[in-house]
Design a protein around this motif. Sequence first.
Motif, PDB file in Angstrom:
ATOM      1  N   ALA A 149       5.552  50.050 -32.560  1.00 43.18           N
ATOM      2  CA  ALA A 149       5.491  50.167 -33.816  1.00 43.18           C
ATOM      3  C   ALA A 149       4.871  48.457 -33.982  1.00 43.18           C
ATOM      4  O   ALA A 149       6.041  47.904 -33.726  1.00 43.18           O
ATOM      5  N   ASN A 150       3.977  48.439 -35.204  1.00 38.46           N
ATOM      6  CA  ASN A 150       4.296  46.805 -35.966  1.00 38.46           C
ATOM      7  C   ASN A 150       4.233  46.020 -34.828  1.00 38.46           C
ATOM      8  O   ASN A 150       5.282  44.940 -35.245  1.00 38.46           O
ATOM      9  N   GLY A 151       4.660  45.620 -33.864  1.00 32.80           N
ATOM     10  CA  GLY A 151       4.631  45.029 -33.166  1.00 32.80           C
ATOM     11  C   GLY A 151       3.495  43.275 -32.928  1.00 32.80           C
ATOM     12  O   GLY A 151       3.126  43.630 -33.740  1.00 32.80           O
ATOM     13  N   PRO A 152       3.371  42.567 -31.995  1.00 33.71           N
ATOM     14  CA  PRO A 152       2.919  40.680 -32.200  1.00 33.71           C
ATOM     15  C   PRO A 152       1.257  41.777 -31.684  1.00 33.71           C
ATOM     16  O   PRO A 152       0.383  41.029 -31.712  1.00 33.71           O
ATOM     17  N   GLY A 153       1.702  42.955 -30.721  1.00 30.93           N
ATOM     18  CA  GLY A 153      -0.318  43.518 -30.104  1.00 30.93           C
ATOM     19  C   GLY A 153      -0.835  42.301 -28.875  1.00 30.93           C
ATOM     20  O   GLY A 153      -0.397  41.907 -28.016  1.00 30.93           O
ATOM     21  N   VAL A 154      -1.826  42.044 -29.291  1.00 28.94           N
ATOM     22  CA  VAL A 154      -2.856  41.547 -28.454  1.00 28.94           C
ATOM     23  C   VAL A 154      -3.133  39.611 -29.162  1.00 28.94           C
ATOM     24  O   VAL A 154      -3.425  40.157 -30.698  1.00 28.94           O
ATOM     25  N   TRP A 155      -3.411  39.009 -28.355  1.00 32.15           N
ATOM     26  CA  TRP A 155      -4.073  37.808 -28.649  1.00 32.15           C
ATOM     27  C   TRP A 155      -5.852  37.614 -27.960  1.00 32.15           C
ATOM     28  O   TRP A 155      -5.639  37.759 -27.127  1.00 32.15           O
ATOM     29  N   VAL A 156      -6.931  37.008 -28.377  1.00 33.41           N
ATOM     30  CA  VAL A 156      -7.977  37.173 -28.078  1.00 33.41           C
ATOM     31  C   VAL A 156      -8.349  35.950 -27.723  1.00 33.41           C
ATOM     32  O   VAL A 156      -8.551  35.054 -28.663  1.00 33.41           O
ATOM     33  N   THR A 157      -9.093  35.196 -26.925  1.00 34.41           N
ATOM     34  CA  THR A 157      -9.658  34.272 -26.331  1.00 34.41           C
ATOM     35  C   THR A 157     -11.033  33.933 -26.026  1.00 34.41           C
ATOM     36  O   THR A 157     -11.420  34.977 -25.283  1.00 34.41           O
ATOM     37  N   ASN A 158     -11.532  32.786 -26.546  1.00 37.93           N
ATOM     38  CA  ASN A 158     -13.359  33.031 -25.687  1.00 37.93           C
ATOM     39  C   ASN A 158     -13.353  32.117 -24.513  1.00 37.93           C
ATOM     40  O   ASN A 158     -12.460  30.721 -24.205  1.00 37.93           O
ATOM     41  N   VAL A 159     -13.804  33.499 -23.305  1.00 38.88           N
ATOM     42  CA  VAL A 159     -13.099  32.612 -22.383  1.00 38.88           C
ATOM     43  C   VAL A 159     -13.804  31.279 -22.474  1.00 38.88           C
ATOM     44  O   VAL A 159     -13.601  30.616 -20.880  1.00 38.88           O
ATOM     45  N   ASP A 160     -15.394  31.082 -22.116  1.00 37.99           N
ATOM     46  CA  ASP A 160     -16.615  30.074 -22.368  1.00 37.99           C
ATOM     47  C   ASP A 160     -15.642  28.816 -22.592  1.00 37.99           C
ATOM     48  O   ASP A 160     -15.595  27.661 -22.422  1.00 37.99           O
ATOM     49  N   THR A 161     -15.125  28.628 -24.023  1.00 38.77           N
ATOM     50  CA  THR A 161     -14.740  27.712 -24.235  1.00 38.77           C
ATOM     51  C   THR A 161     -12.467  27.239 -24.888  1.00 38.77           C
ATOM     52  O   THR A 161     -12.262  26.104 -25.305  1.00 38.77           O
TER      53      THR A 161
ATOM     54  N   GLU B 186     -11.168  28.661 -26.173  1.00 38.84           N
ATOM     55  CA  GLU B 186     -10.657  28.502 -27.313  1.00 38.84           C
ATOM     56  C   GLU B 186      -9.669  30.629 -28.048  1.00 38.84           C
ATOM     57  O   GLU B 186     -10.483  31.584 -27.807  1.00 38.84           O
ATOM     58  N   LYS B 187      -8.721  30.228 -28.759  1.00 41.59           N
ATOM     59  CA  LYS B 187      -8.110  31.346 -29.448  1.00 41.59           C
ATOM     60  C   LYS B 187      -8.572  31.753 -30.260  1.00 41.59           C
ATOM     61  O   LYS B 187      -9.130  31.479 -31.542  1.00 41.59           O
ATOM     62  N   VAL B 188      -9.413  33.082 -30.666  1.00 45.74           N
ATOM     63  CA  VAL B 188      -9.801  33.574 -31.751  1.00 45.74           C
ATOM     64  C   VAL B 188      -9.624  34.373 -32.642  1.00 45.74           C
ATOM     65  O   VAL B 188      -9.139  34.515 -33.902  1.00 45.74           O
ATOM     66  N   GLY B 189      -8.405  34.823 -32.391  1.00 47.50           N
ATOM     67  CA  GLY B 189      -7.459  35.557 -33.250  1.00 47.50           C
ATOM     68  C   GLY B 189      -6.134  36.513 -32.527  1.00 47.50           C
ATOM     69  O   GLY B 189      -6.338  36.569 -31.116  1.00 47.50           O
ATOM     70  N   GLU B 190      -5.095  36.378 -33.542  1.00 48.53           N
ATOM     71  CA  GLU B 190      -3.962  37.464 -33.207  1.00 48.53           C
ATOM     72  C   GLU B 190      -4.224  39.410 -33.795  1.00 48.53           C
ATOM     73  O   GLU B 190      -4.581  38.969 -35.144  1.00 48.53           O
ATOM     74  N   PHE B 191      -4.117  40.106 -32.780  1.00 53.98           N
ATOM     75  CA  PHE B 191      -3.953  40.933 -33.452  1.00 53.98           C
ATOM     76  C   PHE B 191      -2.478  41.994 -33.344  1.00 53.98           C
ATOM     77  O   PHE B 191      -2.234  42.794 -32.149  1.00 53.98           O
ATOM     78  N   GLY B 192      -2.116  42.107 -34.646  1.00 57.10           N
ATOM     79  CA  GLY B 192      -1.067  42.975 -34.155  1.00 57.10           C
ATOM     80  C   GLY B 192      -0.848  44.782 -34.760  1.00 57.10           C
ATOM     81  O   GLY B 192      -1.852  45.095 -34.686  1.00 57.10           O
ATOM     82  N   THR B 193       0.421  45.206 -34.315  1.00 56.61           N
ATOM     83  CA  THR B 193      -0.212  46.652 -34.143  1.00 56.61           C
ATOM     84  C   THR B 193       0.602  47.102 -35.305  1.00 56.61           C
ATOM     85  O   THR B 193       1.077  46.733 -36.173  1.00 56.61           O
ATOM     86  N   ASP B 194       0.108  48.850 -35.922  1.00 53.01           N
ATOM     87  CA  ASP B 194       0.790  49.594 -36.763  1.00 53.01           C
ATOM     88  C   ASP B 194       1.635  50.463 -36.763  1.00 53.01           C
ATOM     89  O   ASP B 194       2.196  49.961 -35.252  1.00 53.01           O
TER      90      ASP B 194
END
Length: 422
Positions: free
Chosen positions: A53-65, A67-75
């Motif tokens: 709960a309320n952790g750092p969650g995941v981060w997402v990158t664009n495989v082609d570029t 580039e990190k798209v964003g970070e999304f924590g847990t509720d």
Amino acid sequence: MKKHLAVATTAAFLLAGAGLPAAAQDETITVEGVIFLDRNGNESYDAGETVRANGPGVWVTNVDTNEKVGEFGTDANGRYRAVLPKGPKYLVVNQDKNGFDLPFGARPATEDLKLDFPLWGRFIEGHSFVDTNGDGVKQDGEAPATGEIKVSGKATDGTQVDVATKPGADGLFRFELKIGDYTLTAPDLSRQGLALAKPRGSTDIDWLTGQAKIGGDRNTRIDMRYFEPKADSALEDTTISPAKDTYTVGDQIDVKFKLVNKGDLPGKMSVVMFSIAETDVKILSRSDNVTGTMQDFETVRKILPGESVTVEMKLELASTEVTEIYPFVRPFVGGYKDVDHKNQGQSFRKVIKVVEKSTATPSTPASSPETTTPTTTPAVAKAGNKSGLASTGASPLGFLALGALLLAAGTGAFFVARRRRS
């Protein structure tokens, strides 16, 4: 005609408006899921498994570029949700993974995806209860132990871990930890009159140490069963060698006695030496199965029920104040009171007597001519000696002295008689 055109135009706009949300939705994808501790290792989130709960969650990158798209924590429910523009190929990476084993840590995504991330750590659980009937199984009527169970150690990511918990009403407890090396410690319930029971199986905690080492297994079961012990420490067979009626200051003696655990729980046994001060004796050696001072010591290790140890010591008597050798084992084992207070060594005490060394110097006879020991052989006369007398074996000096005495007496009588005539 105009009326029909207006209706048709209005309908076209309504249809176009109705289609906009659907078109906009087609321009994004949603990746969502839960990050949890996978207790049973099936890689699926099951009811009752703990979430991050309320952790750092995941981060997402664009495989082609790249580039990190964003970070999304847990509720609060351990869930994350990422809404991403549709089109690129993404890589969704769990960033709450330090200290855990992972069946997988990242997954690609090009469309809507439900993606849960399981974490494999170290899971410890078991029962802590009063085993009233001693069968090793938690029964409904058996009370949970009230003490606090502790775990300490270090996780592989360097984190120091010190956690504690108490069992629930059903006696069940659980720890969920990162990978690491840990020690679980059972609570000391001696103040409640309870002790750890003898292990009946591989899941029971060691009753000698009250601890368990947590190794590489993902799931470890540890049970802590308690019972009401009957402690009974005893001392037997005190002997002193050499055995004498009286000892002298400076004498060395060997003392030996046996300690016996007649109770039903293991524990160290403590001994006190009565009637001996530190200045009364000099301890020359003592067996290495005990530790402490000359007057107060205990066994190095815990003694199992039915087991005995023999204590040996060599002493030098240094004072006449020593009147007895009286080792006495205290009526406790592991902090639990004895059920028998009559076998602590009372019947094996040894009364002794110690005296000072004699200070008088033995007299040495003065030197004198060697005398001949008389014999019973009859004296035999021998001829040819210088005196011309037969030898009888007796000395003539005595006779010469007697003659001189008689001559002196005669002379005295002569002068007395002459004085009277004149």
